[in-house]
Design an enzyme around this catalytic site. Sequence first.
Site, PDB file in Angstrom:
ATOM      1  N   GLY A 325       0.823  -1.202   0.000  1.00  0.00           N
ATOM      2  CA  GLY A 325       0.000   0.000   0.000  1.00  0.00           C
ATOM      3  C   GLY A 325       0.856   1.250   0.000  1.00  0.00           C
ATOM      4  N   SER A 326       0.371   2.277   0.679  1.00  0.00           N
ATOM      5  CA  SER A 326       0.983   3.604   0.568  1.00  0.00           C
ATOM      6  C   SER A 326       2.360   3.729   1.204  1.00  0.00           C
ATOM      7  CB  SER A 326       0.040   4.652   1.164  1.00  0.00           C
ATOM      8  OG  SER A 326      -1.145   4.749   0.403  1.00  0.00           O
TER       9      SER A 326
END
Length: 761
Positions: A325-326
């Site tokens: 993810g981020s």
Amino acid sequence: MAQAPAAKMKFRIKVLMTLMMVIGFGVLIGRLFYLQVVTGDFYRQRAVDQQMVSTTVDAKRGTIYDRNMQPLAQSATVSKAILSPAQVKEEQVDLIADSLSEILDVDRQTIVDKCANKDRYYEVVKTKVEQPQADEITRLIEEEGISGVYMEEDVKRYYPYGNFASTVLGFTNSDNVGAYGIEAYYNKTLSGTPGVVVTAKNSVGLDMPFSYQQMYEPQDGGSLVLTIDEVIQHFVEKHLETGVVEHDVRNRAVGIVMDVQTGEVLAMATKPDFDPNDPYTLLDENKIAQLEEMTEGSEEYNQFLQEAQFEQWRNKAISDPYEPGSVFKIVTASGALESKTVSLNSTFYCSGSIQVANRKISCWKAGGHGAQNFADIIKNSCNPGFITVGQMEGPDIFYEYFDNFGLTELTGIDLPGEAESIYHSLSEFKAHDPSVELASSSFGQTFKVTPIQMITAASAAVNGGRLMQPYVVGQVLDADGNVVKTTEPTVKRQVISQETSKQMALLLEKVVTEGSGSRAAIPGYRIGGKTGTSEKIDQQENGTTTEYVLSFMGFAPVDDPQVAVLVLLDEPQLNNGYGSTIAAPIVGAILNDILPYLGIEPEYTAEQAADQEVQVPYLVNYTPHDAQSVLTGLGLKTRIMGEGGLVLKQIPGAAEKIPSGGTVILYTDEASAAALTEVPAVTGLNPEQANRMLLNSGFTLQIVSEDVEAQGTVAVSQEPAAGDLAEPGSVVTVTFAQRPEDTGQTAGESETSQTEQQTGQ
């Protein structure tokens, strides 16, 4: 003339007999030559094998220490219970069977059957017998005059802290061989060389081990000094265990602490885990509950149990790839800055979504972030912004930095079971224009890396741009404790410049001070980091994501990065959870514990330093880490008591005032909430000593003094009094004054005062 044939016949017979004797002796001599010279070694060995029997004696396995020489795994001498059935008296069989079965918890009939095997001198009843049981058997032999029962030396592996660092340490099997973790990876180093007991056999081939034997001593194994710090590991495990409970994490949680400058792993944990002293017992409550619904002994039961055991042994930090993810945006941003694809002044616009080919990709913020610069898209964790950055980089540059940051290869950490990453090839990125694969990869989706790969890459982004080789063993010691090998930090390559790395550290600091990672902030410390909320796309149901991985990577201090922490929670059961709201507070709590321990002192702003007293907020029904995040932001410390997922009680209570830096106790279950603690005696101590003693006991110091910094100031009274029972976390008011000798008091008066103080203590 008639005797000639007879004489001739006799002569022939003599010649024939002579030839037969010559041939016979020749054959015999030839056979002896063959047996003694040609095949002599073979038959000598057979003779030895027939006359002697050898038994292996385990070597003492080397100790595994933490970096401060605290033993985490060690071997101890135990005993092996042996029967010599040929020497057992028939009238003592019942006594032996009854006694050994009770002491050793061994089936009685098994012992009776072994006693009946009268052509044997050596039968093992039980290995790894602890000292109390061994002593009891020895006393029984002496008191009852038992023959045919003996105790031999044996070796057993102990893990003094139970399930502490278990997925890193692993465990040994019944043969004292490493089965998982460091125990398996360094098995050859730890094992040593087994010894041998050579025993004679009697004329009918029966063993006589206690009449004729010779022992060749085993050579003990080497020891390992880990990079793991026992104190930091405890901090990580404590917060992970709390996080698993408060967010009902179904697929385990991971925490890694790394020295960003060297690649040393200071802590690594997966929760729930297991106790290496008893590795086959499940500790995961969810797995236990599922198992209880099955029929014990059924095929379904046995298969589920085996799979659950393997799962709890697996080190998720290195063996389970996940979509980062981020947090991965650290890599995308670093590559874009280093390649000069973007600058700090580059501008972006987020309307709430972005169209890539036939796919519409949304931002986490409904309505979008509007106009942003490069720093904004990082602190806001804006997906459309990073998709734009990925498109500006293009497939070649993006893949180049993905590869350079080590995400296409194993890290090479010295642990078994490291998994490979799963990612799009350069040709897949180039197959379409615009590339949906490139777009999704730019913000950390549709590929998988391991947690150890991710924290190693993130550390390279802030440590000056050097990709380090992670490792967990710092030194190898020989059996005498001498250092025979030291692991030196290894730089794999320079992936970005020092200048770009400094820029990245400052940009990631804004994530904590102004953006999505604010719940990891700690007053007095410059913290940087990046949140991560990733969809488990491969587990979608009818195109809808149902499970997530929430994560946060934090590091400190920003101006001189020393340590990084990565925490991920796999499948927490909650609605609208994000890495920013769930994982960031856990990382903040870990950093709040370990930074002072590492000697990294806080530097407060003038405003922070001016706040001497703090009003405690209402925290009941908060999750422990949410409450801790609030308290940390107010400059207060936290102690979490109990194993529940919500705060049931707090001390001090809401609206009470305590000194800045004081401790608030959070109770998460009924048992801990009902506990009272004895107030320690602090009279006679100086302010620093009194504060330390009260803090260590879980209390908060309230000072009453005209000049607490005056020379010779000591505590002269306290409320509650020493020995009283009070709730941990409550305030102890202590009055300080100068010692009599510092105010001109007489020696006699001083002695009286000291006696009174000692009596009060």
